[in-house]
Design an enzyme around this catalytic site. Sequence first.
Site, short mmCIF file in Angstrom:
data_model
loop_
_atom_site.label_atom_id
_atom_site.label_comp_id
_atom_site.label_asym_id
_atom_site.label_seq_id
_atom_site.Cartn_x
_atom_site.Cartn_y
_atom_site.Cartn_z
N CYS A 1 0.88 -1.18 0.00
CA CYS A 1 0.00 0.00 0.00
C CYS A 1 0.91 1.22 0.00
CB CYS A 1 -0.96 -0.04 1.18
SG CYS A 1 -0.20 -0.27 2.80
N ARG B 1 -2.38 -1.26 5.31
CA ARG B 1 -3.48 -1.88 4.56
C ARG B 1 -3.03 -3.19 3.93
NH1 ARG B 1 -5.20 3.09 0.83
NH2 ARG B 1 -2.97 3.53 1.08
#
Length: 431
Positions: free
Chosen positions: A384, A389
């Site tokens: 990410c 994430r």
Amino acid sequence: MKRVSQFSLLALALGLSTSVLAADMAKTLSYSHLLQQNGVAIDTRMSAFYNGWPQSANGPQGHEPMALNLSASWLSSMSDEQLAAWAQQHKLKKETALALYGSDKDNQAVADRLEKIGYTQISRLSDALQQPNRLQKLPHFEQLVYPQWLHDLQKSKSVEAKPTGDWKVFEAGWGAPKLYLLSHIPGAGYIDTNEVESEPLWNKVSDEQLKAMLAKHGIRHDTTVILYGRDVYAAARVAQIMLYAGVKDVRLLDGGWKTWSDSGLPVERGTAAKVKPEPDFGVTIPAQPQLMLDMEQARGLLNRKDASLVSIRSWPEFIGTTSGYSYIKPKGDIAGARWGHAGSDSTHMEDFHNPDGTMRSADDIAEMWKSWNITPEQHVAFYCGTGWRASETFMYARAMGWQNVAVYDGGWYEWSANPKNPVATGDRKPE
């Protein structure tokens, strides 16, 4: 004149809805008859049971084949428009035969809402969960725990997938434990994400620093670590790095702190109890180096059918409308990377979450990835902006049984810092 039964008159006098009356006389369908009608089974239980946790000792585990999960507990968080979008996403037509299973109360709540938005062919699945050999579950459902399981574990009750040895619970978050001090899961320690990642690129700290961090918190390679966060991806970031270091059994509280808070289970406040340091981790760090890729290793996954470098960033980030971060100036994404979805912006992960913040169904996630040619037999590395994430999706893929997954730690922050690295911008589609 239409005759009305005494029961109906009594129910109307008590103010019960006509849908309650309909439920009392609801049709039932067996699973085989549902398939003959090209219908769809809907599991109205909480996602933990759908994923594979048993509701009772020695009870059935998992869900009916191809069943969708629409937990009654989500309904208060879903508007009619959102429910309609969920149905459309799963290709449910108004005339589709739907067979619900779960508790009578949950089935009724879901049926009422589906009827409200126009679905009329609703039945109860008569033989739900009665044939254990046909049920499906997450290959590693135990890696995503739920609040009552953790509470029972803390109370020394018999639980499924009980840790084999020592276990510890930690809240993970960025910076000082302000919210933790006000309220946290009883007995939980606190890990600041600054203990596992550092500037300038917010990459993983050195292996020596990891060793010191694990020792400080009393963690060995054979300690079961259960992590939760106010943000799921903060806990996932710590979890993924612990797995890289060599902790064998790392689990996430699915949905994080919110699921515990919503459950009404006990909480405590104040500082964490003192922990006896554990200087002997027991294995050399990193015990699983393949779980964390550097830039050259990530580059090696590009433009291959047997591998995917997967961007877990919002669509505006992926196409270069925004970098997603105040401290990352370049916009765009890695040329040749595949889009793995994320959420509305760099701090949200709606594409992977149920309405209550728990992990979306494995079938939904796999279908979402398949549309971008990301498949379980590939070597898959997620990235990410700086790793949070990507770590959350790594933990989900691991629970889904994907064998060869990793995180490209440097992510867009590191990649974009080198002007020689190829970058793509603008709208694009899967190869």
